[in-house]
Design a protein around this motif. Structure first.
Motif, PDB file in Angstrom:
ATOM      1  N   GLN A  29      33.924   8.391  -6.753  1.00 43.89           N
ATOM      2  CA  GLN A  29      34.213   8.419  -5.281  1.00 43.89           C
ATOM      3  C   GLN A  29      34.226   9.479  -4.623  1.00 43.89           C
ATOM      4  O   GLN A  29      34.785  10.740  -5.103  1.00 43.89           O
ATOM      5  N   GLU A  30      33.644   9.473  -3.427  1.00 42.44           N
ATOM      6  CA  GLU A  30      33.473  10.714  -2.477  1.00 42.44           C
ATOM      7  C   GLU A  30      34.683  10.660  -1.634  1.00 42.44           C
ATOM      8  O   GLU A  30      35.399   9.885  -1.340  1.00 42.44           O
ATOM      9  N   SER A  31      35.080  12.125  -1.366  1.00 43.81           N
ATOM     10  CA  SER A  31      36.033  12.464  -0.588  1.00 43.81           C
ATOM     11  C   SER A  31      35.824  13.732   0.333  1.00 43.81           C
ATOM     12  O   SER A  31      35.134  14.530   0.059  1.00 43.81           O
ATOM     13  N   GLN A  46      34.929  16.518 -11.643  1.00 45.84           N
ATOM     14  CA  GLN A  46      34.454  16.508 -10.164  1.00 45.84           C
ATOM     15  C   GLN A  46      33.198  17.465 -10.075  1.00 45.84           C
ATOM     16  O   GLN A  46      33.084  18.388 -10.684  1.00 45.84           O
ATOM     17  N   THR A  98      30.326   7.968   1.966  1.00 45.74           N
ATOM     18  CA  THR A  98      31.233   8.234   3.060  1.00 45.74           C
ATOM     19  C   THR A  98      30.319   8.772   4.175  1.00 45.74           C
ATOM     20  O   THR A  98      29.488   9.734   4.010  1.00 45.74           O
ATOM     21  N   CYS A 147      32.935  14.717  -5.138  1.00 48.18           N
ATOM     22  CA  CYS A 147      32.828  13.450  -5.780  1.00 48.18           C
ATOM     23  C   CYS A 147      33.658  13.520  -7.035  1.00 48.18           C
ATOM     24  O   CYS A 147      33.585  14.276  -8.155  1.00 48.18           O
ATOM     25  N   THR A 148      34.632  12.519  -7.300  1.00 53.65           N
ATOM     26  CA  THR A 148      35.762  12.394  -8.400  1.00 53.65           C
ATOM     27  C   THR A 148      35.017  11.311  -9.303  1.00 53.65           C
ATOM     28  O   THR A 148      34.768  10.142  -8.825  1.00 53.65           O
TER      29      THR A 148
END
Lengths: 119, 107
Positions: free
Chosen positions: A5-7, A79, A113, A22-23
């Motif tokens: 998951q990108e944030s 991460q 994202t 990225c998690t």
């Protein structure tokens, strides 16, 4: 099931630094079998590999971006992160993180994202 | 850098057709070639690795082959879900590079 998951901010001003994280869940980023990578895709265009990192911190960067890119890893948080400095409108893209088996394909991807560079 | 040239850029076909997409490398990449499928708004999905090995869970209508520096992705019988964009990628050497993509359209 492995998930990435990108944030990070969806809007960055020109000349500033784009920062994404990225998690990884459902698996360990410290696995000796994998590298972890970033890939970007400008709107309506193709894919470009930005760089990859091993859990030990070893990195490989695309020479076209190397002077502006830093990829780092935090194994305690599972991460890895991307920093791209001195961004311009040309850096507007969807940024993906992905798992990379040692051979070099990308077998698990985040959803991506969109980062827009604009004042 | 190794350049990957895909052809055609756009391909029109019908459900049930057999289609082939080609990717040519600017120099030898051995068999280090992957194919991805990307649907609009989604991340790419790995279909084929090492030129002809099918990724787990990918339907057997997808296949890959190679001849020197020319690689092909074949879909034996197109299904409605297959009409989207495909990319090749070389991972013989850094920097890893992708083809420009082939959009498969319904005729």
């Amino acid at each position: 099931q492995l998930q990435l998951q990108e944030s990070g901010p969806g809007l960055v001003k020109p000349s500033e630094t784009l920062s994404l994280t990225c998690t990884v869940s459902g698996g360990s980023i410290s696995s000796s079998s994998y590298y972890w990578g970033w890939i970007c895709q400008p709107p309506g265009k193709g894919l470009e590999w930005i760089g990859s990192i091993y859990y030990s911190g070893s990195t490989y960067y695309n020479p076209s971006l190397k002077s502006r890119v830093t990829i780092s890893v935090d194994t305690s948080k599972n991460q890895f992160s991307l920093k791209l400095s001195s961004v311009t409108a040309a850096d507007t893209a969807v940024y993906y993180c992905a798992r990379m088996p040692a051979l070099g394909t990308f077998d698990y991807w985040g959803q991506g994202t969109l980062v827009t560079v604009s004042s | 850098d190794i350049q990957m040239t895909q052809s055609p850029s756009t391909l029109s076909a019908s459900v049930g057709d057999r289609v082939t997409i080609t990717c040519r490398a600017s120099q030898s990449i051995s068999s280090w070639l992957a194919w991805y499928q990307q649907k609009p708004g989604k991340a790419p999905k790995l279909l084929i690795y090492k030129a002809s090995s099918l990724e787990s869970g990918v339907p057997s209508r997808f296949s890959g082959s190679e001849s020197g520096t020319e690689f092909t992705l074949t879909i034996s019988s197109l299904q409605p879900d297959d009409f989207t964009t495909y990319y090749c990628q070389q991972y013989n050497s850094y920097p890893y590079t992708f083809g420009q993509g082939t959009k498969l359209e319904i005729k």
